[in-house]
Design an enzyme around this catalytic site. Sequence first.
Site, PDB file in Angstrom:
ATOM      1  N   ASP A   3       0.840  -1.204   0.000  1.00 42.52           N
ATOM      2  CA  ASP A   3       0.000   0.000   0.000  1.00 42.52           C
ATOM      3  C   ASP A   3       0.871   1.247   0.000  1.00 42.52           C
ATOM      4  OD1 ASP A   3      -2.615   1.386   2.162  1.00 42.52           O
ATOM      5  OD2 ASP A   3      -2.347   1.438  -0.020  1.00 42.52           O
TER       6      ASP A   3
ATOM      7  N   LYS B 254       2.669   3.428  -5.702  1.00 41.03           N
ATOM      8  CA  LYS B 254       2.154   2.383  -6.612  1.00 41.03           C
ATOM      9  C   LYS B 254       3.206   1.910  -7.621  1.00 41.03           C
ATOM     10  CE  LYS B 254      -1.023   3.336  -3.994  1.00 41.03           C
ATOM     11  NZ  LYS B 254      -0.973   2.606  -2.704  1.00 41.03           N
TER      12      LYS B 254
ATOM     13  N   ASP C 180      -3.321  -2.978  -2.453  1.00 45.64           N
ATOM     14  CA  ASP C 180      -4.386  -1.970  -2.463  1.00 45.64           C
ATOM     15  C   ASP C 180      -4.290  -1.139  -3.739  1.00 45.64           C
ATOM     16  OD1 ASP C 180      -5.315   0.948  -0.510  1.00 45.64           O
ATOM     17  OD2 ASP C 180      -6.573  -0.508  -1.561  1.00 45.64           O
ATOM     18  N   ASN C 181      -5.379  -0.511  -4.133  1.00 45.46           N
ATOM     19  CA  ASN C 181      -5.398   0.515  -5.192  1.00 45.46           C
ATOM     20  C   ASN C 181      -5.015   0.047  -6.587  1.00 45.46           C
ATOM     21  OD1 ASN C 181      -3.767   2.068  -2.601  1.00 45.46           O
ATOM     22  ND2 ASN C 181      -5.814   2.742  -3.203  1.00 45.46           N
TER      23      ASN C 181
ATOM     24  N   GLU D  36     -11.394   4.281  -0.835  1.00 49.14           N
ATOM     25  CA  GLU D  36     -11.779   4.575   0.545  1.00 49.14           C
ATOM     26  C   GLU D  36     -12.627   5.849   0.636  1.00 49.14           C
ATOM     27  OE1 GLU D  36      -8.705   3.817  -0.451  1.00 49.14           O
ATOM     28  OE2 GLU D  36      -7.254   5.319   0.086  1.00 49.14           O
TER      29      GLU D  36
HETATM   30  C1  LIG Z   1      10.358   3.921  -1.459  1.00 52.57           C
HETATM   31  C2  LIG Z   1       9.442   2.804  -1.078  1.00 52.57           C
HETATM   32  C3  LIG Z   1       8.789   3.128   0.213  1.00 52.57           C
HETATM   33  N1  LIG Z   1       9.295   2.635   1.350  1.00 52.57           N
HETATM   34  C4  LIG Z   1       8.668   2.898   2.524  1.00 52.57           C
HETATM   35  N2  LIG Z   1       7.570   3.687   2.653  1.00 52.57           N
HETATM   36  C5  LIG Z   1       7.069   4.203   1.526  1.00 52.57           C
HETATM   37  C6  LIG Z   1       7.641   3.949   0.261  1.00 52.57           C
HETATM   38  N3  LIG Z   1       6.895   4.570  -0.666  1.00 52.57           N
HETATM   39  C7  LIG Z   1       5.903   5.205  -0.014  1.00 52.57           C
HETATM   40  N4  LIG Z   1       6.015   4.999   1.307  1.00 52.57           N
HETATM   41  C8  LIG Z   1       5.098   5.505   2.337  1.00 52.57           C
HETATM   42  O1  LIG Z   1       3.849   4.871   2.095  1.00 52.57           O
HETATM   43  C9  LIG Z   1       2.798   5.833   2.079  1.00 52.57           C
HETATM   44  C10 LIG Z   1       2.427   6.098   0.659  1.00 52.57           C
HETATM   45  C11 LIG Z   1       1.336   5.555   0.137  1.00 52.57           C
HETATM   46  C12 LIG Z   1       0.965   5.820  -1.290  1.00 52.57           C
HETATM   47  N5  LIG Z   1      -0.476   5.623  -1.415  1.00 52.57           N
HETATM   48  C13 LIG Z   1      -1.119   6.300  -2.341  1.00 52.57           C
HETATM   49  O2  LIG Z   1      -0.563   7.044  -3.128  1.00 52.57           O
HETATM   50  C14 LIG Z   1      -2.597   6.172  -2.355  1.00 52.57           C
HETATM   51  C15 LIG Z   1      -3.318   7.132  -3.078  1.00 52.57           C
HETATM   52  C16 LIG Z   1      -4.703   7.093  -3.113  1.00 52.57           C
HETATM   53  C17 LIG Z   1      -5.440   8.119  -3.881  1.00 52.57           C
HETATM   54  C18 LIG Z   1      -5.041   9.461  -3.821  1.00 52.57           C
HETATM   55  C19 LIG Z   1      -5.725  10.413  -4.543  1.00 52.57           C
HETATM   56  C20 LIG Z   1      -6.821  10.034  -5.326  1.00 52.57           C
HETATM   57  F1  LIG Z   1      -7.503  10.984  -5.989  1.00 52.57           F
HETATM   58  C21 LIG Z   1      -7.230   8.718  -5.384  1.00 52.57           C
HETATM   59  C22 LIG Z   1      -6.533   7.748  -4.661  1.00 52.57           C
HETATM   60  C23 LIG Z   1      -5.412   6.093  -2.424  1.00 52.57           C
HETATM   61  C24 LIG Z   1      -4.680   5.133  -1.703  1.00 52.57           C
HETATM   62  O3  LIG Z   1      -5.325   4.134  -1.008  1.00 52.57           O
HETATM   63  C25 LIG Z   1      -3.289   5.157  -1.672  1.00 52.57           C
HETATM   64  O4  LIG Z   1      -2.621   4.166  -0.972  1.00 52.57           O
HETATM   65  C26 LIG Z   1       3.392   7.066   2.711  1.00 52.57           C
HETATM   66  O5  LIG Z   1       3.275   6.991   4.108  1.00 52.57           O
HETATM   67  C27 LIG Z   1       4.834   6.989   2.248  1.00 52.57           C
HETATM   68  O6  LIG Z   1       5.705   7.720   3.078  1.00 52.57           O
HETATM   69 MG   LIG Z   2      -3.968   2.553  -0.494  1.00 53.39          MG
END
Ligand SMILES: CCc1ncnc2c1ncn2[C@@H]1O[C@H](/C=C/CNC(=O)c2cc(-c3ccc(F)cc3)cc(O)c2O)[C@@H](O)[C@H]1O
Ligand SMILES: [Mg+2]
Length: 214
Positions: free
Chosen positions: A141, A144, A169-170, A199
């Site tokens: 999650d 992506k 997810d997603n 969500e």
């Molecule tokens: C380097 C690798 C790596 N290593 C360790 N931690 C990492 C990492 N890369 C990222 N993180 C952390 O993970 C979390 C990011 C999560 C990213 N999730 C979405 O982008 C997302 C977006 C939507 C959505 C947004 C806008 C919309 F309009 C529609 C949908 C909905 C969803 O459920 C979503 O999960 C943050 O805490 C990062 O700090």
């Molecule tokens: Mg997600």
Amino acid sequence: YGSTRPERILAEVKRKATRGDARSVVDTIDQYCRHQEWAMNVGDEKGTILDSIVCEVKPRAMLELGTYCGYSAVRIASLLPPNSRLITMEFNPVFAAIARQVIAWAGVEDKVVLIEGPSGDWIPKMKKEFGLTSFDLVFLDHWKDCYLPDTKLMEECGLLRTGSILVADNVICPGAPDYLEYVRGSPRYESKYFRSHLEYTRVEDGIEKSVFLG
Ligand SMILES: CCc1ncnc2c1ncn2[C@@H]1O[C@H](/C=C/CNC(=O)c2cc(-c3ccc(F)cc3)cc(O)c2O)[C@@H](O)[C@H]1O
Ligand SMILES: [Mg+2]
């Protein structure tokens, strides 16, 4: 100075959720994000799908990539059997600090190990650092475009065994097209799509469950 969204979510948990009650922490975050301000938690609808897979698999060793505020870490940890561990990775120190407090408020800190740093750095170190052989269940999650490279890295590092399950997810919104193509096209995975919604919205989204066949 303005607070961040995760800080406001933590404040709401401390104000409204019962300390030590994981369910009330999950419900408080869902209420807040549905009615006050949207946040990218897996949420209640997709969360129910995730819950059913966790209960079915009863993982001894589980990995989550992308902790954010700790919503899914709390959800998962509250369902883990005794002597099971969720290792969750988060590279943003601000989010990690918030998540630690949410996890502690829920009273599940004994079942959760939060690792700060990028997944790509940590995945190759997991076996040695944690005396792990493999993960029974992995929840993806995080960013992506990291789903596919991290999946390949977990394969290469021998962190997946025959029967290990990936839950992503997603896969529709925002989408992870290269990951989907890989797990659906590879003879080494048996994949299944669980249709749901983004969500707290009526936008279509879904979860992909993929069993590693070795
Ligand atoms: C380097 C690798 C790596 N290593 C360790 N931690 C990492 C990492 N890369 C990222 N993180 C952390 O993970 C979390 C990011 C999560 C990213 N999730 C979405 O982008 C997302 C977006 C939507 C959505 C947004 C806008 C919309 F309009 C529609 C949908 C909905 C969803 O459920 C979503 O999960 C943050 O805490 C990062 O700090
Ligand atoms: Mg997600």
